[in-house]
Design a protein around this motif. Structure first.
Motif, PDB file in Angstrom:
ATOM      1  N   LEU A  10       0.851  -1.188   0.000  1.00 27.07           N
ATOM      2  CA  LEU A  10       0.000   0.000   0.000  1.00 27.07           C
ATOM      3  C   LEU A  10       0.886   1.237   0.000  1.00 27.07           C
ATOM      4  O   LEU A  10       1.811   1.341   0.819  1.00 27.07           O
ATOM      5  CB  LEU A  10      -0.907   0.000   1.224  1.00 27.07           C
ATOM      6  CG  LEU A  10      -1.745   1.258   1.471  1.00 27.07           C
ATOM      7  CD1 LEU A  10      -2.754   1.461   0.345  1.00 27.07           C
ATOM      8  CD2 LEU A  10      -2.452   1.155   2.822  1.00 27.07           C
ATOM      9  N   ALA A  39      -6.743  -4.963 -12.665  1.00 30.14           N
ATOM     10  CA  ALA A  39      -7.498  -4.122 -11.742  1.00 30.14           C
ATOM     11  C   ALA A  39      -8.883  -4.743 -11.534  1.00 30.14           C
ATOM     12  O   ALA A  39      -9.372  -5.488 -12.394  1.00 30.14           O
ATOM     13  CB  ALA A  39      -7.621  -2.712 -12.299  1.00 30.14           C
ATOM     14  N   PRO A  86      -3.546   6.207  -8.374  1.00 29.12           N
ATOM     15  CA  PRO A  86      -4.595   5.270  -7.940  1.00 29.12           C
ATOM     16  C   PRO A  86      -4.985   4.277  -9.027  1.00 29.12           C
ATOM     17  O   PRO A  86      -5.309   3.121  -8.715  1.00 29.12           O
ATOM     18  CB  PRO A  86      -5.751   6.203  -7.582  1.00 29.12           C
ATOM     19  CG  PRO A  86      -5.080   7.462  -7.144  1.00 29.12           C
ATOM     20  CD  PRO A  86      -3.884   7.598  -8.046  1.00 29.12           C
ATOM     21  N   THR A  89      -3.535   0.701  -9.207  1.00 30.73           N
ATOM     22  CA  THR A  89      -3.968  -0.326  -8.268  1.00 30.73           C
ATOM     23  C   THR A  89      -4.390  -1.586  -8.992  1.00 30.73           C
ATOM     24  O   THR A  89      -5.098  -1.533 -10.009  1.00 30.73           O
ATOM     25  CB  THR A  89      -5.133   0.200  -7.420  1.00 30.73           C
ATOM     26  OG1 THR A  89      -4.651   1.268  -6.586  1.00 30.73           O
ATOM     27  CG2 THR A  89      -5.728  -0.885  -6.532  1.00 30.73           C
ATOM     28  N   GLN A 113      -0.316  -7.834  -4.703  1.00 32.67           N
ATOM     29  CA  GLN A 113      -1.266  -6.718  -4.686  1.00 32.67           C
ATOM     30  C   GLN A 113      -0.534  -5.385  -4.555  1.00 32.67           C
ATOM     31  O   GLN A 113       0.316  -5.215  -3.676  1.00 32.67           O
ATOM     32  CB  GLN A 113      -2.248  -6.875  -3.529  1.00 32.67           C
ATOM     33  CG  GLN A 113      -3.240  -5.737  -3.378  1.00 32.67           C
ATOM     34  CD  GLN A 113      -4.270  -5.697  -4.485  1.00 32.67           C
ATOM     35  OE1 GLN A 113      -4.832  -6.724  -4.865  1.00 32.67           O
ATOM     36  NE2 GLN A 113      -4.533  -4.505  -5.010  1.00 32.67           N
ATOM     37  N   THR A 115      -1.661  -1.409  -4.089  1.00 27.26           N
ATOM     38  CA  THR A 115      -2.770  -0.498  -3.814  1.00 27.26           C
ATOM     39  C   THR A 115      -2.221   0.906  -3.653  1.00 27.26           C
ATOM     40  O   THR A 115      -1.335   1.134  -2.825  1.00 27.26           O
ATOM     41  CB  THR A 115      -3.528  -0.908  -2.547  1.00 27.26           C
ATOM     42  OG1 THR A 115      -4.002  -2.258  -2.691  1.00 27.26           O
ATOM     43  CG2 THR A 115      -4.722   0.013  -2.316  1.00 27.26           C
ATOM     44  N   SER A 117      -3.291   4.707  -2.823  1.00 25.70           N
ATOM     45  CA  SER A 117      -4.354   5.542  -2.261  1.00 25.70           C
ATOM     46  C   SER A 117      -4.203   6.979  -2.738  1.00 25.70           C
ATOM     47  O   SER A 117      -3.094   7.463  -2.962  1.00 25.70           O
ATOM     48  CB  SER A 117      -4.323   5.488  -0.740  1.00 25.70           C
ATOM     49  OG  SER A 117      -3.102   6.006  -0.264  1.00 25.70           O
TER      50      SER A 117
END
Length: 118
Positions: A10, A39, A86, A89, A113, A115, A117
Protein backbone atom coordinates in the motif's frame (compact mmCIF):
# COMPACT_ATOMS: atom_id res chain seq x y z
CA UNK A 1 9.14 -23.32 -14.10
CA UNK A 2 8.05 -21.54 -10.93
CA UNK A 3 7.79 -17.82 -10.37
CA UNK A 4 7.76 -16.06 -7.01
CA UNK A 5 6.75 -12.41 -6.93
CA UNK A 6 7.19 -9.99 -4.06
CA UNK A 7 7.23 -6.29 -3.26
CA UNK A 8 3.60 -5.23 -3.47
CA UNK A 9 1.91 -3.14 -0.84
CA UNK A 10 0.00 0.00 0.00
CA UNK A 11 1.40 3.36 -1.02
CA UNK A 12 0.13 6.90 -1.40
CA UNK A 13 -0.22 8.51 -4.79
CA UNK A 14 3.12 9.78 -6.00
CA UNK A 15 5.01 7.12 -4.09
CA UNK A 16 7.16 4.25 -5.29
CA UNK A 17 7.29 0.49 -5.08
CA UNK A 18 9.67 -2.10 -6.45
CA UNK A 19 8.39 -5.50 -7.48
CA UNK A 20 10.67 -8.49 -7.80
CA UNK A 21 10.11 -11.87 -9.38
CA UNK A 22 12.37 -14.91 -9.16
CA UNK A 23 12.13 -17.68 -11.73
CA UNK A 24 13.32 -21.20 -11.01
CA UNK A 25 13.45 -24.37 -13.04
CA UNK A 26 14.48 -25.06 -16.61
CA UNK A 27 13.73 -21.85 -18.43
CA UNK A 28 15.49 -22.29 -21.75
CA UNK A 29 17.86 -20.19 -23.76
CA UNK A 30 15.56 -17.45 -24.99
CA UNK A 31 12.71 -15.97 -23.05
CA UNK A 32 10.86 -12.81 -22.21
CA UNK A 33 10.07 -11.72 -18.68
CA UNK A 34 7.62 -9.13 -17.57
CA UNK A 35 4.56 -8.04 -15.69
CA UNK A 36 0.85 -7.94 -16.26
CA UNK A 37 -1.67 -6.40 -13.93
CA UNK A 38 -5.37 -6.79 -13.32
CA UNK A 39 -7.50 -4.12 -11.74
CA UNK A 40 -10.86 -4.99 -10.17
CA UNK A 41 -13.46 -5.52 -12.85
CA UNK A 42 -10.96 -5.15 -15.67
CA UNK A 43 -9.07 -7.48 -17.95
CA UNK A 44 -5.46 -8.36 -17.35
CA UNK A 45 -3.17 -5.97 -19.21
CA UNK A 46 0.50 -5.99 -20.09
CA UNK A 47 2.49 -3.50 -18.03
CA UNK A 48 6.03 -4.13 -19.26
CA UNK A 49 8.21 -6.83 -20.74
CA UNK A 50 11.91 -7.27 -21.33
CA UNK A 51 13.95 -9.54 -23.57
CA UNK A 52 17.22 -11.26 -22.76
CA UNK A 53 19.00 -8.43 -24.55
CA UNK A 54 17.17 -5.95 -22.31
CA UNK A 55 14.89 -4.59 -25.01
CA UNK A 56 11.85 -3.25 -23.24
CA UNK A 57 8.23 -2.54 -24.00
CA UNK A 58 5.79 -0.63 -21.79
CA UNK A 59 2.12 0.11 -21.70
CA UNK A 60 1.49 3.73 -22.64
CA UNK A 61 -0.05 4.36 -19.24
CA UNK A 62 3.18 3.58 -17.38
CA UNK A 63 5.84 4.93 -19.73
CA UNK A 64 8.23 7.36 -18.04
CA UNK A 65 7.05 6.17 -14.61
CA UNK A 66 7.89 2.46 -14.51
CA UNK A 67 11.19 0.78 -15.27
CA UNK A 68 11.60 -2.92 -15.94
CA UNK A 69 14.95 -4.66 -15.58
CA UNK A 70 16.25 -8.18 -15.30
CA UNK A 71 19.20 -10.10 -13.94
CA UNK A 72 19.84 -13.00 -16.30
CA UNK A 73 22.33 -14.67 -13.99
CA UNK A 74 19.73 -14.84 -11.23
CA UNK A 75 16.64 -15.28 -13.46
CA UNK A 76 15.10 -12.25 -11.79
CA UNK A 77 12.90 -9.52 -13.18
CA UNK A 78 12.15 -6.24 -11.43
CA UNK A 79 9.61 -3.48 -11.86
CA UNK A 80 10.46 -0.11 -10.38
CA UNK A 81 7.27 1.89 -10.10
CA UNK A 82 7.56 5.60 -9.48
CA UNK A 83 4.93 8.31 -9.53
CA UNK A 84 2.25 5.81 -8.67
CA UNK A 85 -1.36 6.73 -9.34
CA UNK A 86 -4.60 5.27 -7.94
CA UNK A 87 -5.28 3.77 -11.37
CA UNK A 88 -2.15 1.64 -10.96
CA UNK A 89 -3.97 -0.33 -8.27
CA UNK A 90 -4.34 -4.01 -9.03
CA UNK A 91 -2.78 -7.43 -8.76
CA UNK A 92 0.55 -7.60 -10.55
CA UNK A 93 1.58 -10.89 -12.10
CA UNK A 94 5.06 -11.66 -13.32
CA UNK A 95 5.49 -13.98 -16.27
CA UNK A 96 8.09 -15.81 -18.26
CA UNK A 97 7.43 -16.53 -21.91
CA UNK A 98 9.82 -19.13 -23.24
CA UNK A 99 10.40 -18.89 -27.00
CA UNK A 100 13.39 -21.25 -27.30
CA UNK A 101 13.12 -24.18 -27.18
CA UNK A 102 9.84 -24.53 -28.99
CA UNK A 103 6.96 -24.82 -28.41
CA UNK A 104 6.68 -21.44 -26.76
CA UNK A 105 4.91 -21.39 -23.42
CA UNK A 106 4.14 -18.93 -20.66
CA UNK A 107 4.38 -19.33 -16.91
CA UNK A 108 2.83 -17.07 -14.29
CA UNK A 109 3.64 -16.01 -10.77
CA UNK A 110 1.06 -15.93 -8.02
CA UNK A 111 0.39 -12.20 -8.15
CA UNK A 112 1.18 -9.43 -5.72
CA UNK A 113 -1.27 -6.72 -4.69
CA UNK A 114 -0.44 -3.08 -5.33
CA UNK A 115 -2.77 -0.50 -3.81
CA UNK A 116 -2.31 3.21 -4.42
CA UNK A 117 -4.35 5.54 -2.26
CA UNK A 118 -5.31 9.02 -3.36
Amino acid sequence: VQLQASGGGLVQAGGSLRLSCAASGTIGSRYYMGWYRQAPGKQRELVAKITGASNTDYADSVKDRFTISRDNAKNMVYLQMDGLKPEDTGVYYCFVMIVVPLPSRTYWGQGTQVTVSS
